[in-house]
Write an enzyme that holds these catalytic residues in place. Sequence first.
Site, PDB file in Angstrom:
ATOM      1  N   ILE A  31      44.758  55.463  37.284  1.00 55.71           N
ATOM      2  CA  ILE A  31      46.129  54.933  37.354  1.00 55.71           C
ATOM      3  C   ILE A  31      47.115  55.791  36.559  1.00 55.71           C
ATOM      4  O   ILE A  31      48.323  55.645  36.721  1.00 55.71           O
ATOM      5  CB  ILE A  31      46.218  53.455  36.908  1.00 55.71           C
ATOM      6  N   ASN A  86      34.872  61.990  28.170  1.00 55.08           N
ATOM      7  CA  ASN A  86      35.239  61.748  26.777  1.00 55.08           C
ATOM      8  C   ASN A  86      34.170  60.843  26.172  1.00 55.08           C
ATOM      9  O   ASN A  86      33.736  59.882  26.802  1.00 55.08           O
ATOM     10  CB  ASN A  86      36.599  61.054  26.684  1.00 55.08           C
ATOM     11  N   HIS A  99      32.323  57.147  31.942  1.00 57.60           N
ATOM     12  CA  HIS A  99      32.965  57.549  33.184  1.00 57.60           C
ATOM     13  C   HIS A  99      33.200  59.049  33.192  1.00 57.60           C
ATOM     14  O   HIS A  99      33.391  59.667  32.155  1.00 57.60           O
ATOM     15  CB  HIS A  99      34.276  56.795  33.417  1.00 57.60           C
ATOM     16  N   HIS A 101      35.725  61.852  34.639  1.00 58.00           N
ATOM     17  CA  HIS A 101      37.005  62.171  35.269  1.00 58.00           C
ATOM     18  C   HIS A 101      36.779  63.375  36.179  1.00 58.00           C
ATOM     19  O   HIS A 101      36.133  64.348  35.774  1.00 58.00           O
ATOM     20  CB  HIS A 101      38.046  62.591  34.223  1.00 58.00           C
TER      21      HIS A 101
END
Length: 112
Positions: A31, A86, A99, A101
Amino acid sequence: MSDCIFCKILAGQIPSSKVYEDDELLAFHDIHPFARVHFLIIPKQHIATLADCSSGHEGLLGRMLLLAPRLAKKQGLDAGFKTLINTGRGGGQEVFHIHVHVFGGGDPVKRS
């Protein structure tokens, strides 16, 4: 976890713009994109950080990383892309559900 935003996305409590889904993984558009194309790949199993993974997670981590180039190509990133994981607060992690990216394709499109 009840307070994890990604777990809420997985439960359908928060909408997302899905890129891919199977029994173990979900990919959706970020988002707050870093680039024109920016999506996340998350496991359906809640694992807080990469540092929390063990040898039992090798298959899952491998599937996440192997999915990245397939989805990047489908999103038009034929010339290449970046991946980022991260890990921990000191590593810039904001959502404590592991997660990956995946992003590329130049600057993000300005949305009004």
